[in-house]
Enzyme design. Sequence first.
Site, mmCIF file in Angstrom:
data_model
loop_
_atom_site.group_PDB
_atom_site.id
_atom_site.type_symbol
_atom_site.label_atom_id
_atom_site.label_comp_id
_atom_site.label_asym_id
_atom_site.label_seq_id
_atom_site.Cartn_x
_atom_site.Cartn_y
_atom_site.Cartn_z
ATOM 1 N N HIS A 70 26.642 -29.956 61.239
ATOM 2 C CA HIS A 70 28.088 -29.756 61.476
ATOM 3 C C HIS A 70 28.540 -28.340 61.163
ATOM 4 C CE1 HIS A 70 28.742 -34.046 62.081
ATOM 5 N NE2 HIS A 70 27.910 -34.244 61.083
ATOM 6 N N ASN A 245 21.479 -44.378 56.338
ATOM 7 C CA ASN A 245 22.835 -43.967 55.964
ATOM 8 C C ASN A 245 23.818 -44.402 57.045
ATOM 9 O OD1 ASN A 245 21.197 -41.232 54.667
ATOM 10 N ND2 ASN A 245 22.537 -42.473 53.398
ATOM 11 N N ARG A 253 17.525 -61.747 54.650
ATOM 12 C CA ARG A 253 17.912 -62.767 55.632
ATOM 13 C C ARG A 253 18.757 -62.180 56.765
ATOM 14 N NH1 ARG A 253 17.818 -65.984 51.004
ATOM 15 N NH2 ARG A 253 19.920 -65.384 50.420
ATOM 16 N N ASP A 274 17.364 -34.892 51.812
ATOM 17 C CA ASP A 274 17.862 -34.065 50.708
ATOM 18 C C ASP A 274 17.590 -34.711 49.353
ATOM 19 O OD1 ASP A 274 19.661 -36.149 50.867
ATOM 20 O OD2 ASP A 274 21.457 -34.907 50.848
ATOM 21 N N ASP A 300 22.111 -32.726 58.590
ATOM 22 C CA ASP A 300 23.497 -33.235 58.530
ATOM 23 C C ASP A 300 24.337 -32.315 57.643
ATOM 24 O OD1 ASP A 300 25.713 -34.769 59.071
ATOM 25 O OD2 ASP A 300 25.007 -36.572 58.041
ATOM 26 N N ALA A 334 29.814 -36.750 52.113
ATOM 27 C CA ALA A 334 30.345 -36.189 53.366
ATOM 28 C C ALA A 334 29.354 -35.194 53.955
ATOM 29 C CB ALA A 334 31.688 -35.533 53.111
HETATM 30 ZN ZN LIG Z 1 26.889 -36.021 60.655
#
Ligand SMILES: [Zn+2]
Length: 407
Positions: A70, A245, A253, A274, A300, A334
């Site tokens: 990002h 994630n 189950r 990480d 990420d 985040a």
């Molecule tokens: Zn992302």
Amino acid sequence: MAPDSTNSLLLRGARIIGHDRVIEQGAVLIEAGHIVRVFDSETPQLPAADAVVDLDGLTLFPGFIDLHIHGAAGVDTMAANADDLGRVGMFLASKGVTAWLPTLVPSTIEQYEQAIHAIEKAVAQTSVCADSGARDHRLKSVPPARVLGVHYEGPFVNSEQCGALHREHFRPYQNAADLDALPTIKHESAIHMMTLAPEIEGGVALIHELHRRGWIISIGHTRATVDVLDEALRAGAHHMTHFMNAMAPLHHRAPGPVGWGLIHDQVTCDVIADGIHVDPSILKLILRSKTADRVSLISDAIAPTGLGDGEYHIWDEKIVVKDGRTQNARGSIAGSVITMLDAVRMMLSLGIFESDVARMASLNPARLLGIDVDCGSIEEGKRADLVALDEARNLRLTIVGGHVAFQ
Ligand SMILES: [Zn+2]
């Protein structure tokens, strides 16, 4: 010292993590931005070249490819212009990344359009290869990591697995018009990837449509059941985003996305290595089940990557970075503040073979994106996207398309 010329360049004395073998004391000849020969130590005489770089004591890996990022160096892909993306590309090259997919979070169409406009320019600027003759002046000095296209993370994802994404921008999928509304990159080489949840309204129809349009499809931010996941696979989705994630966890189950992903050999996945998003022991578990052929490393990473601890304003909220861990106001992680180099070091520290780590950082992402004929391993005929690490895993050299991008 190598010039940034497009003429021949010989790298010699390195340990080479080759496609099918590790070569001690090997050499690589680069011409016009591509690898033309790989030599082993038996070669009696290496050819002459316009420039020679000695890499004694260093290990040469294929350049890393980040499928999911990002931003970094203070730049957020949602707010970046093309120059900002160039700055990220320079930062990434200094961390061994030679190609990347700017990743967009769910947003308004206006914000998407602004982001895509910048990415489109960056794709055009960085796709110029050394042998094209174009000699783009912006690439003459230090070439940034190549911008491959765009990764839409959402907006067609499950609001019960939003992670750090803003659910007010999540959408159901009714028909192709919903996809037409998302801006795309008008450049022939641009790659479009989307992370989606197949269980949302219209999710499987969306996969069919993306498959028809040639997008790379990945399952993520999902609570899908095994039945829906089977349908998704048949429709053309065979990859999973930041595995474990933002997906329903494994229950004995209720296997859900994790259990399903672990046992299907046709399915590949990527992981944020990480050591925070996924515990190192679980990284090992994923590898035992998926093998190094089916796992890609991703960062990420978010905008503060490379800036250190502090408080940052991103995606209309405050994100705190403390001890290398991110947290938003809702208490969610985040994204990360690592680079692919950190992910590679993490996997090496777990005792994973260098050749397997090279697959996960370079070849597997290239395969997923369908560009492995061109990059992703140290092989004759491929682009000269290369990274040299020393014994302590410090980055010593990055080459992007035959140009020295970092030394
Ligand atoms: Zn992302």
